[in-house]
Design an enzyme around this catalytic site. Structure first.
Site, PDB file in Angstrom:
ATOM      1  N   ASP A  99       7.457   1.864 -11.755  1.00  0.00           N
ATOM      2  CA  ASP A  99       6.444   2.911 -11.703  1.00  0.00           C
ATOM      3  C   ASP A  99       6.622   3.784 -12.952  1.00  0.00           C
ATOM      4  O   ASP A  99       6.120   3.449 -14.019  1.00  0.00           O
ATOM      5  CB  ASP A  99       6.683   3.650 -10.377  1.00  0.00           C
ATOM      6  CG  ASP A  99       5.663   4.697 -10.043  1.00  0.00           C
ATOM      7  OD1 ASP A  99       4.474   4.390 -10.077  1.00  0.00           O
ATOM      8  OD2 ASP A  99       6.049   5.834  -9.734  1.00  0.00           O
ATOM      9  N   LYS A 127       3.353  -0.912 -12.537  1.00  0.00           N
ATOM     10  CA  LYS A 127       2.204   0.010 -12.538  1.00  0.00           C
ATOM     11  C   LYS A 127       2.179   0.701 -13.897  1.00  0.00           C
ATOM     12  O   LYS A 127       2.676   1.806 -14.051  1.00  0.00           O
ATOM     13  CB  LYS A 127       2.446   1.084 -11.465  1.00  0.00           C
ATOM     14  CG  LYS A 127       1.567   1.033 -10.260  1.00  0.00           C
ATOM     15  CD  LYS A 127       1.722   2.317  -9.474  1.00  0.00           C
ATOM     16  CE  LYS A 127       2.340   2.063  -8.137  1.00  0.00           C
ATOM     17  NZ  LYS A 127       2.457   3.299  -7.331  1.00  0.00           N
TER      18      LYS A 127
HETATM   19  P1  IMP Z   1      10.299   4.349 -10.935  1.00  0.00           P
HETATM   20  O1  IMP Z   1       9.354   5.507 -10.912  1.00  0.00           O
HETATM   21  O2  IMP Z   1       9.871   3.275 -11.876  1.00  0.00           O
HETATM   22  O3  IMP Z   1      11.699   4.814 -11.171  1.00  0.00           O
HETATM   23  O4  IMP Z   1      10.247   3.691  -9.487  1.00  0.00           O
HETATM   24  C1  IMP Z   1      11.100   4.149  -8.484  1.00  0.00           C
HETATM   25  C2  IMP Z   1      10.923   3.426  -7.189  1.00  0.00           C
HETATM   26  O5  IMP Z   1       9.816   4.012  -6.533  1.00  0.00           O
HETATM   27  C3  IMP Z   1      10.632   1.938  -7.177  1.00  0.00           C
HETATM   28  O6  IMP Z   1      11.785   1.134  -7.244  1.00  0.00           O
HETATM   29  C4  IMP Z   1       9.979   1.773  -5.816  1.00  0.00           C
HETATM   30  O7  IMP Z   1      10.956   1.542  -4.831  1.00  0.00           O
HETATM   31  C5  IMP Z   1       9.324   3.111  -5.600  1.00  0.00           C
HETATM   32  N1  IMP Z   1       7.874   3.004  -5.782  1.00  0.00           N
HETATM   33  C6  IMP Z   1       7.143   3.289  -6.865  1.00  0.00           C
HETATM   34  N2  IMP Z   1       5.835   3.073  -6.644  1.00  0.00           N
HETATM   35  C7  IMP Z   1       5.758   2.616  -5.373  1.00  0.00           C
HETATM   36  C8  IMP Z   1       4.660   2.180  -4.550  1.00  0.00           C
HETATM   37  O8  IMP Z   1       3.470   2.157  -4.921  1.00  0.00           O
HETATM   38  N3  IMP Z   1       4.989   1.779  -3.290  1.00  0.00           N
HETATM   39  C9  IMP Z   1       6.259   1.764  -2.818  1.00  0.00           C
HETATM   40  N4  IMP Z   1       7.310   2.157  -3.554  1.00  0.00           N
HETATM   41  C10 IMP Z   1       7.059   2.579  -4.822  1.00  0.00           C
END
Ligand code: IMP
Length: 178
Positions: A99, A127
């Site tokens: 994300d 994403k």
């Molecule tokens: P980051 O923002 O890339 O560090 O993502 C952190 C974590 O947020 C990911 O490993 C997912 O577990 C969770 N996450 C981010 N977006 C989603 C989503 O749309 N659905 C479910 N979990 C999410």
């Protein structure tokens, strides 16, 4: 509750097989150390490892980012890294979804700090619209729009992880724990 299915199970399986074929074995011929970010990456790690040469097992670590509701605010806490034996090894880091990119960045840095010689990321979903940190993702299953997704390991407030497909959550509920 009925959800809008974004990626059906058959497509998840097909793509995992394709990624497993594309993941080159480490130059030294040894199998990679496969590390999955729990809980979300569990089903994808299982599926991917089933198709990787030598069917390697995987080890789990836990990550959570602090924030309110669905908004990640920055600091990422990681548990279980100290048990990983990565010195001199190539690591395949398996994520459910990237994300902001903060979790991958934090874990990748720490794997290198622990002596990993190479780190490759295989994420089921990405994403890109929400990226804050410009992380390199070597293997991406699917790019998804800026919506909160659930299923196939991913939760909203602890629910829906066991859905066999990826769906869009209608009200964007849930926490950002992995
Ligand atoms: P980051 O923002 O890339 O560090 O993502 C952190 C974590 O947020 C990911 O490993 C997912 O577990 C969770 N996450 C981010 N977006 C989603 C989503 O749309 N659905 C479910 N979990 C999410």
């Amino acid at each position: 509750m009925q959800f809008e299915i974004l990626i059906p199970r058959a497509d998840l399986e097909r793509r995992a097989r394709e990624l497993a074929t594309a993941i080159a074995p480490p130059a030294d011929g040894a199998p990679p150390v496969v590390v999955a970010v729990l809980e979300g990456a569990r089903p994808f790690a299982d599926l991917l490892c089933r198709h990787l040469p030598g069917r390697p097992s995987w080890q789990g670590i836990r990550a959570s980012s602090y924030g309110d509701g669905t908004v990640s605010r920055g600091a990422v806490a990681v548990q279980g890294e100290e048990q990983l034996e990565v010195r001199g090894r190539t690591v395949l880091l398996v994520e459910d979804i990237v994300d902001t990119g903060r979790t991958v960045q934090r874990i990748r840095e720490s794997l290198f700090a622990r002596g990993a010689v190479a780190v490759q990321v295989a994420t089921l979903l990405s994403k890109p619209a929400r990226r804050v940190v410009p992380v390199v993702l070597e293997h991406v299953g699917f790019e998804v729009p800026d919506a909160f997704v659930i299923g196939f390991g991913m939760d909203a407030a602890g629910c829906y992880r066991d859905l066999p497909y990826v769906a869009i959550h209608p009200t964007e509920g849930g926490s950002r724990s992995a």
